[in-house]
Design an enzyme around this catalytic site. Structure first.
Site, PDB file in Angstrom:
ATOM      1  N   ASP A 222      -8.123  -5.018  -0.838  1.00  0.00           N
ATOM      2  CA  ASP A 222      -8.537  -5.742  -2.042  1.00  0.00           C
ATOM      3  C   ASP A 222      -8.215  -7.224  -1.997  1.00  0.00           C
ATOM      4  O   ASP A 222      -8.699  -7.988  -2.833  1.00  0.00           O
ATOM      5  CB  ASP A 222      -7.860  -5.130  -3.277  1.00  0.00           C
ATOM      6  CG  ASP A 222      -8.454  -3.783  -3.606  1.00  0.00           C
ATOM      7  OD1 ASP A 222      -9.656  -3.622  -3.381  1.00  0.00           O
ATOM      8  OD2 ASP A 222      -7.721  -2.896  -4.064  1.00  0.00           O
TER       9      ASP A 222
ATOM     10  N   HIS B  36       0.840  -1.185   0.000  1.00  0.00           N
ATOM     11  CA  HIS B  36       0.000   0.000   0.000  1.00  0.00           C
ATOM     12  C   HIS B  36       0.878   1.239   0.000  1.00  0.00           C
ATOM     13  O   HIS B  36       1.948   1.233   0.611  1.00  0.00           O
ATOM     14  CB  HIS B  36      -0.935   0.018   1.220  1.00  0.00           C
ATOM     15  CG  HIS B  36      -2.113   0.893   0.997  1.00  0.00           C
ATOM     16  ND1 HIS B  36      -2.060   2.252   1.191  1.00  0.00           N
ATOM     17  CD2 HIS B  36      -3.347   0.611   0.531  1.00  0.00           C
ATOM     18  CE1 HIS B  36      -3.227   2.760   0.869  1.00  0.00           C
ATOM     19  NE2 HIS B  36      -4.029   1.802   0.465  1.00  0.00           N
TER      20      HIS B  36
HETATM   21  N1  CMC Z   1       4.287  -6.989  -5.127  1.00  0.00           N
HETATM   22  C1  CMC Z   1       5.633  -6.980  -5.232  1.00  0.00           C
HETATM   23  N2  CMC Z   1       6.402  -5.912  -4.930  1.00  0.00           N
HETATM   24  C2  CMC Z   1       5.776  -4.799  -4.498  1.00  0.00           C
HETATM   25  C3  CMC Z   1       4.387  -4.736  -4.359  1.00  0.00           C
HETATM   26  C4  CMC Z   1       3.631  -5.887  -4.682  1.00  0.00           C
HETATM   27  N3  CMC Z   1       2.301  -5.881  -4.583  1.00  0.00           N
HETATM   28  N4  CMC Z   1       4.046  -3.507  -3.908  1.00  0.00           N
HETATM   29  C5  CMC Z   1       5.185  -2.825  -3.786  1.00  0.00           C
HETATM   30  N5  CMC Z   1       6.242  -3.603  -4.140  1.00  0.00           N
HETATM   31  C6  CMC Z   1       7.657  -3.258  -4.065  1.00  0.00           C
HETATM   32  C7  CMC Z   1       8.049  -2.174  -5.030  1.00  0.00           C
HETATM   33  O1  CMC Z   1       8.418  -2.743  -6.273  1.00  0.00           O
HETATM   34  C8  CMC Z   1       9.199  -1.522  -4.323  1.00  0.00           C
HETATM   35  O2  CMC Z   1      10.310  -2.372  -4.452  1.00  0.00           O
HETATM   36  P1  CMC Z   1      11.813  -1.753  -4.477  1.00  0.00           P
HETATM   37  O3  CMC Z   1      11.986  -1.030  -3.194  1.00  0.00           O
HETATM   38  O4  CMC Z   1      12.692  -2.959  -4.627  1.00  0.00           O
HETATM   39  O5  CMC Z   1      11.853  -0.844  -5.666  1.00  0.00           O
HETATM   40  C9  CMC Z   1       8.794  -1.597  -2.851  1.00  0.00           C
HETATM   41  O6  CMC Z   1       7.895  -2.712  -2.768  1.00  0.00           O
HETATM   42  C10 CMC Z   1       8.164  -0.377  -2.270  1.00  0.00           C
HETATM   43  O7  CMC Z   1       7.033  -0.073  -2.981  1.00  0.00           O
HETATM   44  P2  CMC Z   1       6.213   1.219  -2.538  1.00  0.00           P
HETATM   45  O8  CMC Z   1       7.004   2.421  -2.914  1.00  0.00           O
HETATM   46  O9  CMC Z   1       5.771   1.146  -1.138  1.00  0.00           O
HETATM   47  O10 CMC Z   1       4.965   1.016  -3.362  1.00  0.00           O
HETATM   48  P3  CMC Z   1       4.158   2.130  -4.075  1.00  0.00           P
HETATM   49  O11 CMC Z   1       3.757   3.167  -3.075  1.00  0.00           O
HETATM   50  O12 CMC Z   1       4.874   2.578  -5.290  1.00  0.00           O
HETATM   51  O13 CMC Z   1       2.910   1.307  -4.531  1.00  0.00           O
HETATM   52  C11 CMC Z   1       0.950   0.081  -4.503  1.00  0.00           C
HETATM   53  C12 CMC Z   1       1.811   1.056  -3.720  1.00  0.00           C
HETATM   54  C13 CMC Z   1      -0.369  -0.136  -3.762  1.00  0.00           C
HETATM   55  C14 CMC Z   1       0.605   0.720  -5.865  1.00  0.00           C
HETATM   56  C15 CMC Z   1       1.737  -1.237  -4.665  1.00  0.00           C
HETATM   57  O14 CMC Z   1       1.983  -1.807  -3.412  1.00  0.00           O
HETATM   58  C16 CMC Z   1       1.056  -2.218  -5.586  1.00  0.00           C
HETATM   59  O15 CMC Z   1       1.196  -2.106  -6.798  1.00  0.00           O
HETATM   60  N6  CMC Z   1       0.288  -3.214  -5.034  1.00  0.00           N
HETATM   61  C17 CMC Z   1      -0.404  -4.152  -5.863  1.00  0.00           C
HETATM   62  C18 CMC Z   1      -1.671  -3.501  -6.374  1.00  0.00           C
HETATM   63  C19 CMC Z   1      -2.689  -3.344  -5.276  1.00  0.00           C
HETATM   64  O16 CMC Z   1      -2.980  -4.273  -4.526  1.00  0.00           O
HETATM   65  N7  CMC Z   1      -3.293  -2.143  -5.217  1.00  0.00           N
HETATM   66  C20 CMC Z   1      -4.396  -1.844  -4.290  1.00  0.00           C
HETATM   67  C21 CMC Z   1      -3.999  -0.877  -3.240  1.00  0.00           C
HETATM   68  S1  CMC Z   1      -5.264  -0.818  -1.938  1.00  0.00           S
HETATM   69  C22 CMC Z   1      -6.603  -0.140  -2.704  1.00  0.00           C
HETATM   70  C23 CMC Z   1      -6.486   1.310  -2.869  1.00  0.00           C
HETATM   71  O17 CMC Z   1      -6.620   2.037  -1.861  1.00  0.00           O
HETATM   72  O18 CMC Z   1      -6.251   1.752  -4.004  1.00  0.00           O
END
Ligand code: CMC
Length: 432
Positions: free
Chosen positions: A366, A309
């Site tokens: 989700d 998240h």
């Molecule tokens: N699977 C694998 N790796 C992940 C995931 C995941 N679901 N989420 C984040 N990471 C990794 C990301 O690649 C990064 O790695 P590194 O540090 O090696 O580059 C690290 O974790 C930190 O990521 P972050 O900066 O905290 O993540 P973000 O803020 O860019 O993204 C997110 C947040 C929700 C878009 C992401 O976690 C994601 O894509 N999750 C899967 C999709 C999902 O379930 N979305 C629903 C969110 S809840 C509903 C809502 O409120 O929208």
């Protein structure tokens, strides 16, 4: 607590005011930074930027706290329902009996879709993506009710109660219509006497000969799913609604933009991704190892859906509530969904894996919401539409804050330009 921060650039120091929220959140006020120093703040994705002051939702991602208008999500999930929580989020207080009745009545009176609007559906192929249909038809509300959508804050606020009720009630009806349109089934009219969620299920599943009457457990489970999505601070779609609203665009237009933002798989579309992922694991007879290994490669396309998240770096409190409700609902309905076992195993495996632990990636709302919706008979293609129905009150509350703020500015971030420096136009016959 310092009341002044200071920024030193080369040898010169600049004082910056400090802001403190009611829950002790601190910010450095950089509104005059560029004027005073010539510098702007760089914060791609705004992860460290407060774009507004808001009194709607408090979220502490480090400690897994979510409160609407001060009331913890756990208490709302236990004691409230979607319509009451919607009122709380929009108007700031829990309604008394009279106000609750009045609000419920406005929703009931505005549930039906006029014939002219029903015809809009005929312009879509039945295979059209549900969120594309929803955003278009919600944008069309501004054309259908021009007197409520004048693009003038003062005038639109005078009509706010009616516009809000129309949006909440009709977006729910549109959801059911999209489902029926895709299946080639005729529109079922809402029934004024039915509560909000029962009415939705009636519009989804009744037919001319058999009326669908929702089991109390089913209506309660739907209420919970919608309630848990009511608002979530300055996420992608809510800040989109605020951005669009800040140009004085009316409520319906701003909501339509929010629906577009929600449709992406990293935001609202994740609930579809979760069930597709669990189904693929089931179909392949896999234990999820392949998805976990792929997710660890770090590409956006292979992320473990329903995990991680942008702001929760501990756990998502909504995921705790919905994970538990998922088991209860399936048990009560006597449903044995193999996807629930797969989800539980996947969660356990990921929570033991250093990749997920070190990045503080936990299940989000989700991860389990799709399994409940499946149990209620809602098809996967409609999951993100359900999220939109649930999130509408939060968007409305945020739009209202923007519209009511006499000191509000249009949202207009800056950028760091990285393109070519000045060069001359080259006539066509001289180009390479
Ligand atoms: N699977 C694998 N790796 C992940 C995931 C995941 N679901 N989420 C984040 N990471 C990794 C990301 O690649 C990064 O790695 P590194 O540090 O090696 O580059 C690290 O974790 C930190 O990521 P972050 O900066 O905290 O993540 P973000 O803020 O860019 O993204 C997110 C947040 C929700 C878009 C992401 O976690 C994601 O894509 N999750 C899967 C999709 C999902 O379930 N979305 C629903 C969110 S809840 C509903 C809502 O409120 O929208």
């Amino acid at each position: 607590m310092p009341q002044i921060a200071s920024l030193k650039i080369d040898e010169k120091e600049y004082p910056l005011a400090v802001m403190v929220g009611t829950e002790g959140e601190r910010a450095i006020d950089t509104r005059k930074l560029r004027a005073d120093t010539g510098f702007i703040c760089y914060d791609q994705g705004y992860g460290n930027t407060g774009s507004c002051e808001s009194a709607v939702t408090f979220l502490d991602g480090e400690n897994g706290i979510l409160r609407h208008r001060g009331i913890p999500i756990e208490q709302l999930a236990n004691f409230s329902d979607f319509v009451e929580t919607a009122y709380l989020v929009i108007y700031g207080e829990l309604p008394n009996r009279e106000k609750r009745k009045e609000f419920g009545m406005k929703l009931r009176q505005n549930a039906a879709i006029e014939t002219q609007m029903q015809r809009i559906f005929e312009g879509f192929p039945t295979s059209a993506p549900p969120m594309a249909m929803l955003s278009s038809i919600v944008a069309a509300l501004a054309a259908h009710y021009p007197q409520l959508a004048t693009n003038n804050f003062e005038r639109d606020l005078v009509n706010f109660d009616l516009a809000a009720a129309i949006a909440i009630s009709k977006i729910r009806t549109f959801g059911a219509m999209i489902y029926r349109y895709q299946k080639g089934l005729p529109y079922v009219f809402p029934k004024q006497e039915l509560p909000f969620c029962d009415n939705f299920l009636h519009m989804m599943f009744s037919d001319p000969y058999t009326e669908y009457i929702a089991e109390p457990e089913v209506a309660r489970a739907l209420n919970l799913v919608l309630l848990l999505h009511t608002d979530h601070e300055q996420n992608c779609s809510t800040s989109t609604v605020r951005t669009v609203g800040s140009s004085a665009a009316n409520l319906f237009t701003s909501l339509s933009a929010g629906i577009c933002a929600l449709s992406g798989p990293l935001h609202g579309g994740a609930n579809v991704g979760v069930v597709q992922m669990l189904q693929a694991i089931y179909d392949e007879g896999d234990d999820g190892t392949r998805f976990i290994a792929a997710a660890k490669m770090g590409t956006k396309a292979n992320r473990l859906m329903g995990f991680g998240h942008a702001v929760y770096k501990n756990f998502d409190p909504r995921a705790k509530i919905i994970g538990k409700a998922c088991e209860d609902v399936l048990k009560k309905l006597g449903i044995n969904d193999p996807l629930l076992d797969i989800a539980r195993n996947l969660e356990q495996a990921a929570l033991k894996d250093d990749y997920f632990l070190s990045r503080k990636l936990y299940p989000n709302v989700d991860f389990y919401s799709g399994i409940i919706m499946r149990a209620l008979g809602i098809p996967t293609s409609l999951f993100t539409v359900m999220f939109a129905i649930g999130r509408t009150p939060g968007w409305i509350a945020n739009w209202r804050e923007v519209a009511s703020n006499p000191k509000g500015r249009i949202y207009r971030p800056r950028q760091i330009y990285m393109g070519p420096v000045k060069r001359d136009y080259v006539p066509m016959d001289q180009r390479a």
